[in-house]
Write a protein that holds these residues in place. Sequence first.
Motif, short mmCIF file in Angstrom:
data_model
loop_
_atom_site.label_atom_id
_atom_site.label_comp_id
_atom_site.label_asym_id
_atom_site.label_seq_id
_atom_site.Cartn_x
_atom_site.Cartn_y
_atom_site.Cartn_z
N ARG A 1 41.33 43.77 50.12
CA ARG A 1 41.77 42.39 49.87
C ARG A 1 42.70 41.88 50.96
O ARG A 1 43.47 40.94 50.76
N ARG B 1 48.63 43.91 43.98
CA ARG B 1 47.43 43.44 43.27
C ARG B 1 47.07 44.43 42.16
O ARG B 1 47.02 45.65 42.39
N LYS B 2 46.80 43.91 41.00
CA LYS B 2 46.40 44.76 39.88
C LYS B 2 45.14 45.54 40.20
O LYS B 2 45.02 46.72 39.86
N CYS B 3 44.17 44.89 40.90
CA CYS B 3 42.90 45.54 41.21
C CYS B 3 43.08 46.69 42.20
O CYS B 3 42.18 47.52 42.37
N ASN C 1 38.59 34.13 44.96
CA ASN C 1 39.83 34.44 44.24
C ASN C 1 41.03 34.42 45.17
O ASN C 1 42.13 33.97 44.79
N THR D 1 35.57 37.79 45.99
CA THR D 1 36.84 38.22 46.59
C THR D 1 37.46 37.09 47.38
O THR D 1 38.67 36.82 47.28
#
Length: 291
Positions: A168, A275-277, A240, A237
Amino acid sequence: MSTISREVNKNGGRDVYRAIAAQERSLAHAKRPKHCLLAREPALRQQVLVLLKEEWSPEQIVGHLRLHHGTDPRMQISHETIYRSIYTTRWKVVPRELCKRLRTGRPIRKNKRHTVKGQWRSQIIDARPIEERPQEAEHRSDFGHLEGDLMIGSNNSQVATLVDRKSRFLTVVKLASRHTAVVVPALAKTYARMDSRLHATLTWDRGMELAAHKQFTAATGVDVFFATPRSPWQRSTNENTNKLLRQYLPRGTNLSTFSQDDLDAIATKLNNRPRKCLGFRTPAESVALTR
């Protein structure tokens, strides 16, 4: 029916057709400018205006008039004529503010001839579809498979965003215009200063700003793949990340006022945000862990 038969029938048929009279009618019919139907029929215009103010669509208005005034030819109109009267300011028979009462709310009409429906967006030559992209990109197993897009601002301003699918990690690119002759060199210059591990593939939408994708590949060695039209989830991706970026570059902002240093600073903020992901690691940490 032949063209000659239509012409004869339109001017009274075989028994009464006269070439001179037909020519005079044709010349009179061809005179421009012409007053539109709503300008010629005040009662019809008033009825259409009332129903437009009630937020009826032109098609609903036409159906209503045919149902309740079917025997009066002066109260008949097509929905296309209503649309033209709304969006054409020559005669000003329909107030411009009534376009806001239409469901689209558009101030100008969208040209159907310029649509990309049913086409590969804007005829990008030799566009490789996303289905040909390596499985590593789909599975996010390797770094370097980036998704890209333009973020549009006010005053015809724009920036490009590039996001790595695995980490990301975001890069924002300043652009002087969205023309491919400007975008492709700017992206190539950006790739030259990026981490070499991020040089695998690039996935873009069908915008003509990457029409010169072959030049980009020749300059960077990065293969470009194009998402299916009207399928933003194929570049989720990037979509977002652009939403996160809007915190710093809100809609309606003139993006041309930001320098590349400004954009780099904003990207750094997002790249250092957990980031949570990523298990609450930051994109910068995710890239650094594999060095």
